[in-house]
Design a protein around this motif. Structure first.
Motif, PDB file in Angstrom:
ATOM      1  N   SER A   1      -7.408   1.354   3.361  1.00  0.00           N
ATOM      2  CA  SER A   1      -7.399   2.252   4.524  1.00  0.00           C
ATOM      3  C   SER A   1      -7.587   1.449   5.797  1.00  0.00           C
ATOM      4  O   SER A   1      -8.517   0.642   5.892  1.00  0.00           O
ATOM      5  CB  SER A   1      -8.515   3.294   4.400  1.00  0.00           C
ATOM      6  OG  SER A   1      -8.726   3.972   5.617  1.00  0.00           O
ATOM      7  N   PHE A   2      -6.689   1.653   6.783  1.00  0.00           N
ATOM      8  CA  PHE A   2      -6.885   1.045   8.094  1.00  0.00           C
ATOM      9  C   PHE A   2      -8.113   1.645   8.780  1.00  0.00           C
ATOM     10  O   PHE A   2      -8.864   0.955   9.479  1.00  0.00           O
ATOM     11  CB  PHE A   2      -5.662   1.272   8.977  1.00  0.00           C
ATOM     12  CG  PHE A   2      -4.456   0.459   8.575  1.00  0.00           C
ATOM     13  CD1 PHE A   2      -4.561  -0.625   7.709  1.00  0.00           C
ATOM     14  CD2 PHE A   2      -3.196   0.768   9.085  1.00  0.00           C
ATOM     15  CE1 PHE A   2      -3.454  -1.375   7.352  1.00  0.00           C
ATOM     16  CE2 PHE A   2      -2.076   0.024   8.734  1.00  0.00           C
ATOM     17  CZ  PHE A   2      -2.203  -1.049   7.865  1.00  0.00           C
TER      18      PHE A   2
ATOM     19  N   HIS B   1       2.253   8.694   4.560  1.00  0.00           N
ATOM     20  CA  HIS B   1       1.714   9.770   5.383  1.00  0.00           C
ATOM     21  C   HIS B   1       0.204   9.911   5.196  1.00  0.00           C
ATOM     22  O   HIS B   1      -0.533  10.174   6.150  1.00  0.00           O
ATOM     23  CB  HIS B   1       2.421  11.090   5.035  1.00  0.00           C
ATOM     24  CG  HIS B   1       1.874  12.269   5.790  1.00  0.00           C
ATOM     25  ND1 HIS B   1       1.981  12.381   7.172  1.00  0.00           N
ATOM     26  CD2 HIS B   1       1.185  13.367   5.367  1.00  0.00           C
ATOM     27  CE1 HIS B   1       1.398  13.498   7.558  1.00  0.00           C
ATOM     28  NE2 HIS B   1       0.916  14.119   6.481  1.00  0.00           N
ATOM     29  N   ARG B   2      -0.260   9.733   3.978  1.00  0.00           N
ATOM     30  CA  ARG B   2      -1.684   9.935   3.687  1.00  0.00           C
ATOM     31  C   ARG B   2      -2.452   8.624   3.486  1.00  0.00           C
ATOM     32  O   ARG B   2      -3.567   8.633   2.985  1.00  0.00           O
ATOM     33  CB  ARG B   2      -1.842  10.801   2.440  1.00  0.00           C
ATOM     34  CG  ARG B   2      -1.326  12.228   2.641  1.00  0.00           C
ATOM     35  CD  ARG B   2      -1.667  13.085   1.461  1.00  0.00           C
ATOM     36  NE  ARG B   2      -1.268  14.479   1.681  1.00  0.00           N
ATOM     37  CZ  ARG B   2      -1.489  15.457   0.806  1.00  0.00           C
ATOM     38  NH1 ARG B   2      -2.088  15.193  -0.345  1.00  0.00           N
ATOM     39  NH2 ARG B   2      -1.087  16.697   1.060  1.00  0.00           N
ATOM     40  N   GLY B   3      -1.881   7.526   3.860  1.00  0.00           N
ATOM     41  CA  GLY B   3      -2.609   6.275   3.712  1.00  0.00           C
ATOM     42  C   GLY B   3      -1.690   5.077   3.606  1.00  0.00           C
ATOM     43  O   GLY B   3      -0.531   5.124   4.036  1.00  0.00           O
ATOM     44  N   ILE B   4      -2.186   4.014   3.047  1.00  0.00           N
ATOM     45  CA  ILE B   4      -1.430   2.776   2.909  1.00  0.00           C
ATOM     46  C   ILE B   4      -1.471   2.309   1.457  1.00  0.00           C
ATOM     47  O   ILE B   4      -2.374   2.670   0.688  1.00  0.00           O
ATOM     48  CB  ILE B   4      -1.995   1.666   3.822  1.00  0.00           C
ATOM     49  CG1 ILE B   4      -3.473   1.421   3.517  1.00  0.00           C
ATOM     50  CG2 ILE B   4      -1.778   1.998   5.279  1.00  0.00           C
ATOM     51  CD1 ILE B   4      -4.068   0.247   4.253  1.00  0.00           C
ATOM     52  N   LYS B   5      -0.485   1.496   1.107  1.00  0.00           N
ATOM     53  CA  LYS B   5      -0.421   0.952  -0.238  1.00  0.00           C
ATOM     54  C   LYS B   5       0.095  -0.473  -0.153  1.00  0.00           C
ATOM     55  O   LYS B   5       1.021  -0.768   0.622  1.00  0.00           O
ATOM     56  CB  LYS B   5       0.522   1.805  -1.102  1.00  0.00           C
ATOM     57  CG  LYS B   5       0.641   1.338  -2.541  1.00  0.00           C
ATOM     58  CD  LYS B   5       1.598   2.234  -3.314  1.00  0.00           C
ATOM     59  CE  LYS B   5       1.759   1.743  -4.744  1.00  0.00           C
ATOM     60  NZ  LYS B   5       2.704   2.597  -5.512  1.00  0.00           N
ATOM     61  N   LEU B   6      -0.498  -1.371  -0.903  1.00  0.00           N
ATOM     62  CA  LEU B   6      -0.066  -2.766  -0.888  1.00  0.00           C
ATOM     63  C   LEU B   6       1.308  -2.910  -1.520  1.00  0.00           C
ATOM     64  O   LEU B   6       1.610  -2.301  -2.543  1.00  0.00           O
ATOM     65  CB  LEU B   6      -1.065  -3.639  -1.648  1.00  0.00           C
ATOM     66  CG  LEU B   6      -2.388  -3.988  -0.945  1.00  0.00           C
ATOM     67  CD1 LEU B   6      -3.379  -4.553  -1.946  1.00  0.00           C
ATOM     68  CD2 LEU B   6      -2.168  -4.958   0.205  1.00  0.00           C
ATOM     69  N   THR B   7       2.137  -3.737  -0.887  1.00  0.00           N
ATOM     70  CA  THR B   7       3.393  -4.136  -1.509  1.00  0.00           C
ATOM     71  C   THR B   7       3.088  -5.186  -2.581  1.00  0.00           C
ATOM     72  O   THR B   7       1.954  -5.665  -2.707  1.00  0.00           O
ATOM     73  CB  THR B   7       4.347  -4.743  -0.466  1.00  0.00           C
ATOM     74  OG1 THR B   7       3.744  -5.944   0.050  1.00  0.00           O
ATOM     75  CG2 THR B   7       4.607  -3.760   0.671  1.00  0.00           C
ATOM     76  N   ASN B   8       4.099  -5.561  -3.359  1.00  0.00           N
ATOM     77  CA  ASN B   8       3.893  -6.623  -4.352  1.00  0.00           C
ATOM     78  C   ASN B   8       3.454  -7.927  -3.683  1.00  0.00           C
ATOM     79  O   ASN B   8       2.574  -8.643  -4.166  1.00  0.00           O
ATOM     80  CB  ASN B   8       5.176  -6.841  -5.154  1.00  0.00           C
ATOM     81  CG  ASN B   8       5.454  -5.700  -6.112  1.00  0.00           C
ATOM     82  OD1 ASN B   8       4.543  -4.949  -6.473  1.00  0.00           O
ATOM     83  ND2 ASN B   8       6.710  -5.550  -6.528  1.00  0.00           N
ATOM     84  N   ALA B   9       4.102  -8.231  -2.534  1.00  0.00           N
ATOM     85  CA  ALA B   9       3.693  -9.426  -1.778  1.00  0.00           C
ATOM     86  C   ALA B   9       2.263  -9.270  -1.275  1.00  0.00           C
ATOM     87  O   ALA B   9       1.474 -10.232  -1.275  1.00  0.00           O
ATOM     88  CB  ALA B   9       4.651  -9.654  -0.611  1.00  0.00           C
ATOM     89  N   GLY B  10       1.900  -8.065  -0.844  1.00  0.00           N
ATOM     90  CA  GLY B  10       0.543  -7.791  -0.364  1.00  0.00           C
ATOM     91  C   GLY B  10      -0.498  -7.981  -1.454  1.00  0.00           C
ATOM     92  O   GLY B  10      -1.592  -8.509  -1.206  1.00  0.00           O
TER      93      GLY B  10
END
Length: 303
Positions: A21-22, A56-65
């Protein structure tokens, strides 16, 4: 020279990835969510990879992330540990104290108020040695010195004088406090501590007794081992009463010999620092804390 990634962006990224979460990262770092998002974008531009999928409801790490977070988390943990190891943690100061090993074990460790020192952001590094280290050259803040003559440093307080006694296991001799004699020497092993300033030969001379020609002796470098040897029934040890008081009370040792100790050559333990070291408030506080134990020590040593 290869440029480093923006360090603020890495810190903001680690918090955001860990908390997912930011907003929560911003609360932890005491900044706005917009500032966190901006730093992440700067980091992504530097790397050339998207680290988060913004939903819309948050963030999710990419594979690179995910891969980047796994590496960054380890690096930041190592950085934190490296900083801790050399003492620069928040405002905590490491104070270095040199002290004889048995005095540390039997006198200072049971007394020192670690909670009080922690509240004042002080941690202590003990250098257990009988040597009189130079405070400046050896980077020692406070020293407790074992000597006969009073040290000449500006800050110097006597902790207590030695009260030496001869002790042994209860079944090593027929009865406690017997007279020191050549007959006793012939049937006994004398336990000697090489770092002591007063040794058995001086005690024999002070009691007008000639050394037994084939005297059995065992030597140790410090008193802790000499005490343990006496408890195990190896022989008679010449020890500071203060170090064996608890063993005498428990019946593990008895005072073996009634003898005279040289009255005008009694070593003592001195609390020492110098003007330069005492300009540091942390050194002053620790010195005063150890100094506060003196009255109890003098009473105990005199009993």
């Amino acid at each position: 020279m290869r440029p480093f990634p923006p360090l603020k962006g890495i810190i903001y990224f680690e918090a955001s990835a860990r908390l997912q979460s930011f907003k929560l990262a911003a609360e932890e770092l005491f900044v706005t969510p917009g500032a966190v998002s901006h730093q992440i974008q700067t980091l992504e531009a530097f790397i050339g990879q998207k680290l988060f999928i913004r939903q819309h409801r948050g963030i999710k790490l990419t594979n690179a992330g995910i891969r980047y977070f796994n590496r960054i988390a380890l690096i930041l943990k190592d950085l934190d540990q490296a900083t801790t190891d050399i003492g620069f943690v928040t405002k905590t100061q490491k104070m270095t104290v040199s002290i004889p090993p048995t005095l540390l074990n039997k006198w200072l460790l049971p007394r020192i108020n670690y909670e009080y020192l922690s509240e004042n952001d002080i941690s202590v590094v003990f250098v257990d040695t009988i040597e009189m280290l130079d405070l400046n050259k050896e980077n020692i803040d406070i020293s407790i010195r074992y000597c006969i003559e009073k040290p000449n440093e500006k800050y110097c307080r006597l902790l207590f004088e030695e009260q030496m006694i001869a002790v042994c296991a209860p079944d090593y001799i027929d009865k406690p406090l017997i007279d020191l004699s050549q007959e006793l020497l012939a049937t006994s092993t004398l336990i000697e501590t090489t770092n002591r300033l007063i040794q058995w030969d001086l005690i024999l001379a002070n009691n007008n007794i000639k050394p037994y020609p084939n005297q059995s002796k065992v030597y140790f470098q410090n008193s802790m081992h000499a005490i343990e040897a006496a408890i195990q029934g190896i022989g008679i040890a010449f020890i500071n009463r203060f170090f064996v008081e608890s063993y005498l009370e428990q019946g593990l040792l008895v005072e073996a010999i009634d003898m005279n100790v040289i009255p005008d050559k009694i070593p003592g333990y001195y609390l020492v620092s110098n003007y330069e070291k005492m300009q540091n408030p942390a050194t002053q506080l620790l010195y005063q804390e150890i100094e506060s134990y003196i009255s109890d020590s003098i009473i105990a040593a005199a009993c």
